[in-house]
Design an enzyme around this catalytic site. Sequence first.
Site, mmCIF file in Angstrom:
data_model
loop_
_atom_site.group_PDB
_atom_site.id
_atom_site.type_symbol
_atom_site.label_atom_id
_atom_site.label_comp_id
_atom_site.label_asym_id
_atom_site.label_seq_id
_atom_site.Cartn_x
_atom_site.Cartn_y
_atom_site.Cartn_z
ATOM 1 N N GLU A 108 14.013 -15.986 -1.352
ATOM 2 C CA GLU A 108 14.108 -14.524 -1.376
ATOM 3 C C GLU A 108 14.590 -14.034 -2.723
ATOM 4 O OE1 GLU A 108 16.397 -12.846 1.856
ATOM 5 O OE2 GLU A 108 15.755 -14.533 3.096
ATOM 6 N N CYS A 135 27.595 -16.629 5.579
ATOM 7 C CA CYS A 135 26.389 -16.539 4.749
ATOM 8 C C CYS A 135 25.163 -17.103 5.451
ATOM 9 C CB CYS A 135 26.637 -17.281 3.439
ATOM 10 S SG CYS A 135 25.198 -17.324 2.372
HETATM 11 N N1 SAH Z 1 26.543 -19.659 -4.179
HETATM 12 C C1 SAH Z 1 26.908 -18.635 -5.086
HETATM 13 C C2 SAH Z 1 25.828 -17.584 -5.310
HETATM 14 C C3 SAH Z 1 25.053 -17.101 -4.119
HETATM 15 S S1 SAH Z 1 25.928 -16.096 -2.975
HETATM 16 C C4 SAH Z 1 28.230 -18.006 -4.697
HETATM 17 O O1 SAH Z 1 28.828 -18.471 -3.723
HETATM 18 O O2 SAH Z 1 28.707 -17.125 -5.381
HETATM 19 C C5 SAH Z 1 26.259 -14.619 -3.855
HETATM 20 C C6 SAH Z 1 27.365 -13.786 -3.260
HETATM 21 O O3 SAH Z 1 26.958 -13.232 -2.006
HETATM 22 C C7 SAH Z 1 28.615 -14.609 -2.985
HETATM 23 O O4 SAH Z 1 29.766 -13.918 -3.377
HETATM 24 C C8 SAH Z 1 28.555 -14.761 -1.489
HETATM 25 O O5 SAH Z 1 29.802 -15.048 -0.960
HETATM 26 C C9 SAH Z 1 27.996 -13.418 -1.068
HETATM 27 N N2 SAH Z 1 27.483 -13.383 0.302
HETATM 28 C C10 SAH Z 1 26.925 -14.367 1.017
HETATM 29 N N3 SAH Z 1 26.644 -13.965 2.262
HETATM 30 C C11 SAH Z 1 27.027 -12.679 2.361
HETATM 31 C C12 SAH Z 1 27.018 -11.706 3.405
HETATM 32 N N4 SAH Z 1 26.562 -11.982 4.608
HETATM 33 N N5 SAH Z 1 27.494 -10.482 3.107
HETATM 34 C C13 SAH Z 1 27.980 -10.178 1.884
HETATM 35 N N6 SAH Z 1 28.016 -11.065 0.866
HETATM 36 C C14 SAH Z 1 27.557 -12.297 1.106
#
Ligand code: SAH
Length: 365
Positions: A108, A135
């Site tokens: 995505e 996540c």
């Molecule tokens: N793995 C990396 C980058 C991808 S996630 C990381 O952990 O930073 C990017 C951001 O989106 C991260 O801060 C993650 O915690 C956040 N994220 C993941 N799932 C989410 C959700 N359901 N709602 C809001 N933010 C989310």
Amino acid sequence: MNLDLPVAPLPADQASELAPLIAGLSREQLAAWCSEHGHPAYRADQVRKWIFGKRVTSFDDMHDLPAELRRQLAAGFRLLGTQIARHQVAKDRTEKLLLRLDDGEHLECVLMREPDRATVCISTQVGCAMGCVFCASGLMGVKRNLTVGEILEQILHLDRLLALDERITNVVVMGMGEPLANLRNLFPALETLNEKGGMGLGARRITVSTVGLPEKMAELADADVPWHLAVSLHAPNDELRTQIVPVNKNIGIDAILKAADAYFEKTGRRVTYEYVLLSSINDGPEQARELAQLLHGRNAHVNLIPMNAVAPLEIHGSSAPRTEEFVHVLNERGINATVRKRKGADIDAACGQLRLQHEHASPTV
Ligand code: SAH
């Protein structure tokens, strides 16, 4: 609105016979290829200008190249070889693409518009191994790393959704996957984004978000390009963080903060700490106080993220008053904090969710 636009039918799987994605080649690699095929190296710059600067969708449209070179390019490479499997447009004009890769996997990527900017959010892996409990991407583990071409084609597809007078101004590597677990392919991709002959985006306009892998953060700092680094903290102490971000068990907040401090010293770039607010889990005023203490004296910025609902999960985002109080406690203690604006709420669901739905709906995967 949630326009689910019709897209072209997908070709059958022929991964092994398919030519490489041209976007994945560095300037040097393409220049070497041009020489091998009887053309001067400067043709590589022309080709890259067409790909990254002029939004062409076929080699035939590269008017200033000799016909023979165009033919050779078309025989040797693919431009936009990843297929748009789904295209959603939200009320606020945020657009989301589900791209189908040669091996049938999906990723995505998202385009977010503001009056003065267009930010794209890109993925670096199919799935994710980190397993953060809120996540969507981590729910099914990691399948594989994306190639340089697959990382960059996301940008090419999203760029081609823009109007003539719009351009991509910012890139955030915050889609599916842990970018620092795929540094080998991330580095060349970032370089192309940054290069004048590539997308020409300043390093400051490119943010890499990590769960916090200290050794890899050091490697990123050693690259000496001041990318904006964002660290997903989500908790002010190890006990809570390990519950939310399981990989924390073997890492620990202390090592992450040290690596982030070193990153700041080396690059001069202030590090952002991301903190997804999860109702009754990490969003209390006592946790805000603890977070303020943890970051006290650091040149840091806290980005509080409202949680996007993830269908199969029982965890929920924090209420507006709870969020406001959290910000207030941080600000009161001198910690710079902002709440991230929600974009594309009606199509969104969290990144990774579209792929999740797709996998569940398709028994062949
Ligand atoms: N793995 C990396 C980058 C991808 S996630 C990381 O952990 O930073 C990017 C951001 O989106 C991260 O801060 C993650 O915690 C956040 N994220 C993941 N799932 C989410 C959700 N359901 N709602 C809001 N933010 C989310």
